[in-house]
Design a protein around this motif. Structure first.
Motif, short mmCIF file in Angstrom:
data_model
loop_
_atom_site.label_atom_id
_atom_site.label_comp_id
_atom_site.label_asym_id
_atom_site.label_seq_id
_atom_site.Cartn_x
_atom_site.Cartn_y
_atom_site.Cartn_z
N LEU A 165 0.82 -1.21 0.00
CA LEU A 165 0.00 0.00 0.00
C LEU A 165 0.86 1.27 0.00
CD1 LEU A 165 -2.87 -0.99 2.45
CD2 LEU A 165 -2.97 -0.79 -0.03
N ALA A 166 1.92 1.27 0.80
CA ALA A 166 2.80 2.44 0.83
C ALA A 166 3.52 2.60 -0.50
CB ALA A 166 3.82 2.29 1.96
N GLY A 167 3.96 1.49 -1.11
CA GLY A 167 4.61 1.56 -2.42
C GLY A 167 3.67 2.07 -3.50
N GLY A 168 2.42 1.62 -3.45
CA GLY A 168 1.44 2.11 -4.44
C GLY A 168 1.18 3.59 -4.28
N GLY A 169 1.04 4.04 -3.03
CA GLY A 169 0.85 5.48 -2.80
C GLY A 169 2.04 6.29 -3.24
N LEU A 170 3.23 5.80 -2.96
CA LEU A 170 4.45 6.49 -3.38
C LEU A 170 4.57 6.53 -4.90
CD1 LEU A 170 7.11 7.81 -2.45
CD2 LEU A 170 8.15 5.56 -2.61
N TYR A 171 4.18 5.45 -5.56
CA TYR A 171 4.25 5.39 -7.02
C TYR A 171 3.36 6.47 -7.63
CZ TYR A 171 3.48 3.70 -11.77
OH TYR A 171 3.36 3.62 -13.12
N TYR A 210 2.28 9.19 -6.20
CA TYR A 210 2.82 10.51 -5.85
C TYR A 210 3.98 10.88 -6.77
CZ TYR A 210 5.18 14.14 -3.20
OH TYR A 210 5.77 15.31 -2.84
N VAL A 211 4.89 9.95 -7.01
CA VAL A 211 6.06 10.22 -7.87
C VAL A 211 5.61 10.48 -9.30
CG1 VAL A 211 8.12 9.15 -8.88
CG2 VAL A 211 7.74 9.05 -6.43
N ILE A 212 4.64 9.71 -9.80
CA ILE A 212 4.14 9.92 -11.17
C ILE A 212 3.52 11.30 -11.29
CG2 ILE A 212 2.38 9.15 -12.82
CD1 ILE A 212 4.86 7.42 -12.82
N ASP A 213 2.75 11.72 -10.28
CA ASP A 213 2.13 13.05 -10.33
C ASP A 213 3.20 14.14 -10.31
OD1 ASP A 213 -0.10 14.81 -10.30
OD2 ASP A 213 0.29 15.18 -8.16
N GLU A 214 4.20 14.01 -9.45
CA GLU A 214 5.28 14.99 -9.41
C GLU A 214 6.06 15.01 -10.73
OE1 GLU A 214 6.25 17.28 -7.07
OE2 GLU A 214 4.31 16.78 -6.17
N TYR A 215 6.25 13.86 -11.35
CA TYR A 215 6.95 13.79 -12.63
C TYR A 215 6.17 14.54 -13.70
CZ TYR A 215 8.71 11.86 -16.99
OH TYR A 215 9.20 11.72 -18.25
N LYS A 216 4.85 14.35 -13.72
CA LYS A 216 4.03 15.06 -14.71
C LYS A 216 4.11 16.57 -14.53
CE LYS A 216 0.66 11.42 -15.56
NZ LYS A 216 -0.73 10.99 -15.39
N VAL A 217 4.04 17.03 -13.27
CA VAL A 217 4.10 18.47 -13.00
C VAL A 217 5.44 19.03 -13.42
CG1 VAL A 217 4.13 20.18 -11.13
CG2 VAL A 217 2.36 18.41 -11.17
N SER A 218 6.54 18.35 -13.05
CA SER A 218 7.86 18.86 -13.41
C SER A 218 8.08 18.81 -14.92
CB SER A 218 8.96 18.07 -12.69
OG SER A 218 8.97 16.74 -13.15
N ASN A 219 7.54 17.82 -15.58
CA ASN A 219 7.66 17.71 -17.03
C ASN A 219 6.92 18.87 -17.72
OD1 ASN A 219 8.48 16.67 -19.43
ND2 ASN A 219 6.92 15.06 -19.52
N GLU A 220 5.74 19.21 -17.20
CA GLU A 220 5.00 20.34 -17.78
C GLU A 220 5.75 21.66 -17.58
OE1 GLU A 220 1.17 20.20 -16.01
OE2 GLU A 220 0.53 18.42 -17.13
N LEU A 221 6.33 21.84 -16.39
CA LEU A 221 7.09 23.07 -16.13
C LEU A 221 8.32 23.15 -17.04
CD1 LEU A 221 6.98 23.29 -12.24
CD2 LEU A 221 5.85 24.79 -13.88
N LEU A 222 9.01 22.03 -17.24
CA LEU A 222 10.17 22.01 -18.11
C LEU A 222 9.78 22.32 -19.55
CD1 LEU A 222 13.21 21.48 -18.28
CD2 LEU A 222 12.65 19.09 -18.73
N THR A 223 8.66 21.77 -19.99
CA THR A 223 8.20 22.03 -21.36
C THR A 223 7.87 23.51 -21.55
OG1 THR A 223 7.29 19.80 -21.44
CG2 THR A 223 6.51 21.33 -23.10
N GLU A 224 7.20 24.11 -20.53
CA GLU A 224 6.91 25.55 -20.62
C GLU A 224 8.20 26.37 -20.67
OE1 GLU A 224 4.39 26.68 -17.41
OE2 GLU A 224 2.77 25.33 -18.02
N ASP A 225 9.20 26.00 -19.88
CA ASP A 225 10.47 26.72 -19.89
C ASP A 225 11.16 26.58 -21.24
OD1 ASP A 225 10.12 27.63 -17.33
OD2 ASP A 225 11.39 26.07 -16.41
N ILE A 226 11.09 25.41 -21.84
CA ILE A 226 11.72 25.22 -23.16
C ILE A 226 11.04 26.09 -24.21
CG2 ILE A 226 12.01 23.53 -25.02
CD1 ILE A 226 12.58 21.45 -22.85
N TYR A 227 9.70 26.16 -24.16
CA TYR A 227 8.99 27.01 -25.13
C TYR A 227 9.31 28.48 -24.90
CZ TYR A 227 6.20 23.05 -26.75
OH TYR A 227 5.80 21.87 -27.30
N ALA A 228 9.43 28.90 -23.63
CA ALA A 228 9.79 30.30 -23.33
C ALA A 228 11.20 30.59 -23.82
CB ALA A 228 9.68 30.55 -21.83
#
Length: 117
Positions: A68-74, A76-94
């Motif tokens: 259960l803890a591993g599933g929750g962590l997974y 959480y990490v996937i959500d953080e990865y998506k957010v950081s990926n979107e921020l990086l993409t915005e920075d690249i376009y800027a």
């Protein structure tokens, strides 16, 4: 049941006045029989159940908690990865837009320098 009682108890309970019969006394409580019949003894089925051992319960609980803890962590990490990926993409376009603006300024400066010569 009255036949099983000693005669002294039978005569005491029968000859008492009605006022004493309503009130529970020691002799009435002593009349209770704690015997069982053959049918009740025959119906008793002995089942052996293995109790869940402490080691098995602990191991199962640990594994369940870890999954259960591993599933929750997974998630959480996937959500953080998506957010950081979107921020990086915005920075690249800027950055790309800034490079194109600078390239436009450099071209206009080069044309101005060629025209002045």
């Amino acid at each position: 049941m009255a036949a099983r009682l000693p005669t002294a108890l039978r005569t005491l309970t029968i000859t008492r006045p009605a006022a004493y019969v309503l009130k529970p006394t020691i002799s009435q409580e002593a009349r209770r029989s704690f015997q069982t019949s053959r049918r009740l003894l025959a119906d008793a089925v002995v089942t052996t159940r293995r109790p869940v051992g402490a080691f098995r319960g602990t191991l199962f609980g640990f594994l369940l908690g870890s999954v259960l803890a591993g599933g929750g962590l997974y998630y959480y990490v996937i959500d953080e990865y998506k957010v950081s990926n979107e921020l990086l993409t915005e920075d690249i376009y800027a950055l790309q837009a800034a490079v194109q603006r600078i390239e436009g300024y450099v071209k206009t400066l080069e044309e101005d320098v060629k025209t002045k010569k």
